[in-house]
Design a protein around this motif. Structure first.
Motif, PDB file in Angstrom:
ATOM      1  N   MET A 124       0.848  -1.192   0.000  1.00  0.00           N
ATOM      2  CA  MET A 124       0.000   0.000   0.000  1.00  0.00           C
ATOM      3  C   MET A 124       0.887   1.246   0.000  1.00  0.00           C
ATOM      4  O   MET A 124       1.665   1.461   0.931  1.00  0.00           O
ATOM      5  N   PRO A 125       0.798   2.079  -1.055  1.00  0.00           N
ATOM      6  CA  PRO A 125       1.633   3.277  -1.099  1.00  0.00           C
ATOM      7  C   PRO A 125       1.176   4.339  -0.090  1.00  0.00           C
ATOM      8  O   PRO A 125      -0.014   4.407   0.245  1.00  0.00           O
ATOM      9  N   ARG A 126       2.125   5.121   0.356  1.00  0.00           N
ATOM     10  CA  ARG A 126       1.787   6.188   1.305  1.00  0.00           C
ATOM     11  C   ARG A 126       1.040   7.309   0.583  1.00  0.00           C
ATOM     12  O   ARG A 126       1.212   7.511  -0.621  1.00  0.00           O
ATOM     13  N   GLN A 127       0.231   8.048   1.337  1.00  0.00           N
ATOM     14  CA  GLN A 127      -0.553   9.141   0.761  1.00  0.00           C
ATOM     15  C   GLN A 127       0.359  10.220   0.169  1.00  0.00           C
ATOM     16  O   GLN A 127       0.023  10.843  -0.834  1.00  0.00           O
ATOM     17  N   GLU A 128       1.511  10.405   0.796  1.00  0.00           N
ATOM     18  CA  GLU A 128       2.473  11.416   0.324  1.00  0.00           C
ATOM     19  C   GLU A 128       2.949  11.097  -1.103  1.00  0.00           C
ATOM     20  O   GLU A 128       3.101  11.987  -1.935  1.00  0.00           O
ATOM     21  N   VAL A 129       3.159   9.809  -1.367  1.00  0.00           N
ATOM     22  CA  VAL A 129       3.626   9.370  -2.691  1.00  0.00           C
ATOM     23  C   VAL A 129       2.534   9.617  -3.725  1.00  0.00           C
ATOM     24  O   VAL A 129       2.807  10.129  -4.819  1.00  0.00           O
ATOM     25  N   ILE A 130       1.291   9.298  -3.364  1.00  0.00           N
ATOM     26  CA  ILE A 130       0.154   9.523  -4.269  1.00  0.00           C
ATOM     27  C   ILE A 130       0.005  11.016  -4.558  1.00  0.00           C
ATOM     28  O   ILE A 130      -0.233  11.431  -5.695  1.00  0.00           O
ATOM     29  N   ARG A 131       0.183  11.830  -3.512  1.00  0.00           N
ATOM     30  CA  ARG A 131       0.076  13.292  -3.670  1.00  0.00           C
ATOM     31  C   ARG A 131       1.139  13.809  -4.653  1.00  0.00           C
ATOM     32  O   ARG A 131       0.843  14.609  -5.539  1.00  0.00           O
ATOM     33  N   LYS A 132       2.372  13.318  -4.513  1.00  0.00           N
ATOM     34  CA  LYS A 132       3.458  13.748  -5.402  1.00  0.00           C
ATOM     35  C   LYS A 132       3.192  13.335  -6.846  1.00  0.00           C
ATOM     36  O   LYS A 132       3.466  14.097  -7.778  1.00  0.00           O
ATOM     37  N   ALA A 133       2.647  12.130  -7.024  1.00  0.00           N
ATOM     38  CA  ALA A 133       2.325  11.651  -8.375  1.00  0.00           C
ATOM     39  C   ALA A 133       1.247  12.524  -9.015  1.00  0.00           C
ATOM     40  O   ALA A 133       1.329  12.862 -10.200  1.00  0.00           O
ATOM     41  N   ARG A 134       0.247  12.899  -8.212  1.00  0.00           N
ATOM     42  CA  ARG A 134      -0.830  13.768  -8.732  1.00  0.00           C
ATOM     43  C   ARG A 134      -0.280  15.146  -9.098  1.00  0.00           C
ATOM     44  O   ARG A 134      -0.709  15.763 -10.073  1.00  0.00           O
ATOM     45  N   GLN A 135       0.672  15.603  -8.296  1.00  0.00           N
ATOM     46  CA  GLN A 135       1.317  16.893  -8.561  1.00  0.00           C
ATOM     47  C   GLN A 135       2.058  16.834  -9.903  1.00  0.00           C
ATOM     48  O   GLN A 135       1.994  17.778 -10.695  1.00  0.00           O
ATOM     49  N   ASP A 136       2.751  15.713 -10.154  1.00  0.00           N
ATOM     50  CA  ASP A 136       3.450  15.514 -11.431  1.00  0.00           C
ATOM     51  C   ASP A 136       2.461  15.532 -12.590  1.00  0.00           C
ATOM     52  O   ASP A 136       2.748  16.091 -13.648  1.00  0.00           O
ATOM     53  N   LYS A 137       1.291  14.921 -12.377  1.00  0.00           N
ATOM     54  CA  LYS A 137       0.276  14.877 -13.442  1.00  0.00           C
ATOM     55  C   LYS A 137      -0.201  16.286 -13.772  1.00  0.00           C
ATOM     56  O   LYS A 137      -0.334  16.657 -14.943  1.00  0.00           O
ATOM     57  N   ARG A 138      -0.452  17.075 -12.713  1.00  0.00           N
ATOM     58  CA  ARG A 138      -0.897  18.463 -12.921  1.00  0.00           C
ATOM     59  C   ARG A 138       0.167  19.280 -13.658  1.00  0.00           C
ATOM     60  O   ARG A 138      -0.145  20.174 -14.423  1.00  0.00           O
ATOM     61  N   ALA A 139       1.435  18.948 -13.407  1.00  0.00           N
ATOM     62  CA  ALA A 139       2.535  19.677 -14.053  1.00  0.00           C
ATOM     63  C   ALA A 139       2.732  19.245 -15.505  1.00  0.00           C
ATOM     64  O   ALA A 139       3.612  19.743 -16.198  1.00  0.00           O
ATOM     65  N   GLY A 140       1.918  18.273 -15.957  1.00  0.00           N
ATOM     66  CA  GLY A 140       1.977  17.837 -17.350  1.00  0.00           C
ATOM     67  C   GLY A 140       3.066  16.820 -17.629  1.00  0.00           C
ATOM     68  O   GLY A 140       3.482  16.636 -18.767  1.00  0.00           O
ATOM     69  N   LYS A 141       3.548  16.165 -16.578  1.00  0.00           N
ATOM     70  CA  LYS A 141       4.615  15.179 -16.767  1.00  0.00           C
ATOM     71  C   LYS A 141       4.036  13.832 -17.199  1.00  0.00           C
ATOM     72  O   LYS A 141       2.864  13.562 -16.975  1.00  0.00           O
ATOM     73  N   SER A 142       4.866  13.009 -17.807  1.00  0.00           N
ATOM     74  CA  SER A 142       4.402  11.737 -18.371  1.00  0.00           C
ATOM     75  C   SER A 142       3.992  10.756 -17.282  1.00  0.00           C
ATOM     76  O   SER A 142       4.372  10.901 -16.116  1.00  0.00           O
ATOM     77  N   ALA A 143       3.257   9.717 -17.695  1.00  0.00           N
ATOM     78  CA  ALA A 143       2.800   8.686 -16.760  1.00  0.00           C
ATOM     79  C   ALA A 143       3.979   7.974 -16.113  1.00  0.00           C
ATOM     80  O   ALA A 143       3.944   7.638 -14.935  1.00  0.00           O
ATOM     81  N   SER A 144       5.044   7.760 -16.887  1.00  0.00           N
ATOM     82  CA  SER A 144       6.208   7.056 -16.327  1.00  0.00           C
ATOM     83  C   SER A 144       6.903   7.913 -15.269  1.00  0.00           C
ATOM     84  O   SER A 144       7.445   7.385 -14.296  1.00  0.00           O
ATOM     85  N   THR A 145       6.859   9.223 -15.425  1.00  0.00           N
ATOM     86  CA  THR A 145       7.429  10.120 -14.413  1.00  0.00           C
ATOM     87  C   THR A 145       6.589  10.066 -13.145  1.00  0.00           C
ATOM     88  O   THR A 145       7.122  10.032 -12.031  1.00  0.00           O
ATOM     89  N   GLN A 146       5.262  10.051 -13.327  1.00  0.00           N
ATOM     90  CA  GLN A 146       4.352   9.937 -12.179  1.00  0.00           C
ATOM     91  C   GLN A 146       4.608   8.616 -11.448  1.00  0.00           C
ATOM     92  O   GLN A 146       4.676   8.574 -10.224  1.00  0.00           O
ATOM     93  N   ALA A 147       4.792   7.545 -12.217  1.00  0.00           N
ATOM     94  CA  ALA A 147       5.054   6.225 -11.637  1.00  0.00           C
ATOM     95  C   ALA A 147       6.411   6.197 -10.938  1.00  0.00           C
ATOM     96  O   ALA A 147       6.617   5.425  -9.996  1.00  0.00           O
TER      97      ALA A 147
END
Length: 167
Positions: A1-24
């Motif tokens: 189970m990933p931590r909420q902080e990690v999910i938050r950072k991934a969502r932030q990357d998505k908002r910044a227009g970064k690729s799915a692999s960067t979010q991952a």
């Protein structure tokens, strides 16, 4: 189970227009940190990365399974299931005994797979499989989504590296 902080950072990357692999990448980084802290190990660096990618898919990152020719069937099926869970198309089957067994096995695996040199070796191996044009295109896209501050610090780092190589 990933931590909420990690999910938050991934969502932030998505908002910044970064690729799915960067979010991952946030999930992969979290796995590497877990191994370095000694929570569990991994048989290889590739396995550590695979665990991170699977977590990312389950968390809803839009990272579909690889093409047929590049991955074996069972791996692709596993990735497909994780992806479908993340996209809400499948409900995950909870299997406590299996997850306990997996955790028990991972705890016995080596921690050296998350070392700096092991990760460097894996990165170089992965890059060598790609064409120069593909690597160049990735670098161009990265510079577009990096942002001014990060771009500036990356340029300074590159200059330091060049200076070190000359001497």
């Amino acid at each position: 189970m990933p931590r909420q902080e990690v999910i938050r950072k991934a969502r932030q990357d998505k908002r910044a227009g970064k690729s799915a692999s960067t979010q991952a990448g946030e999930f992969v980084k979290d796995q590497i940190d877990k191994i370095r802290k000694g929570k569990h190990g991994a048989r290889s660096t590739k396995q550590a990365i695979a665990i991170g990618l699977s977590e990312a898919r389950r968390a809803g990152i839009d990272l579909p399974p690889r093409r047929k020719e590049s991955v074996k069937k069972s791996t692709r099926r596993s990735a497909k299931y994780a992806y479908e869970v993340g996209q809400g198309k499948r409900t995950p089957k909870r299997r406590p005994r299996v997850s306990q067994a997996v955790e028990k096995v991972l705890k016995k695996e080596p921690r050296s797979t998350a070392s700096r040199s092991a990760l460097s070796k894996q990165g170089k191996r992965a890059a060598s499989r790609r064409t120069a044009a593909s690597r160049s295109a990735a670098a161009r896209k990265a510079s577009r989504t990096k942002g001014a501050k990060a771009r500036s610090s990356a340029a300074k780092k590159a200059a330091r590296t060049r200076a070190r190589r000359r001497s």
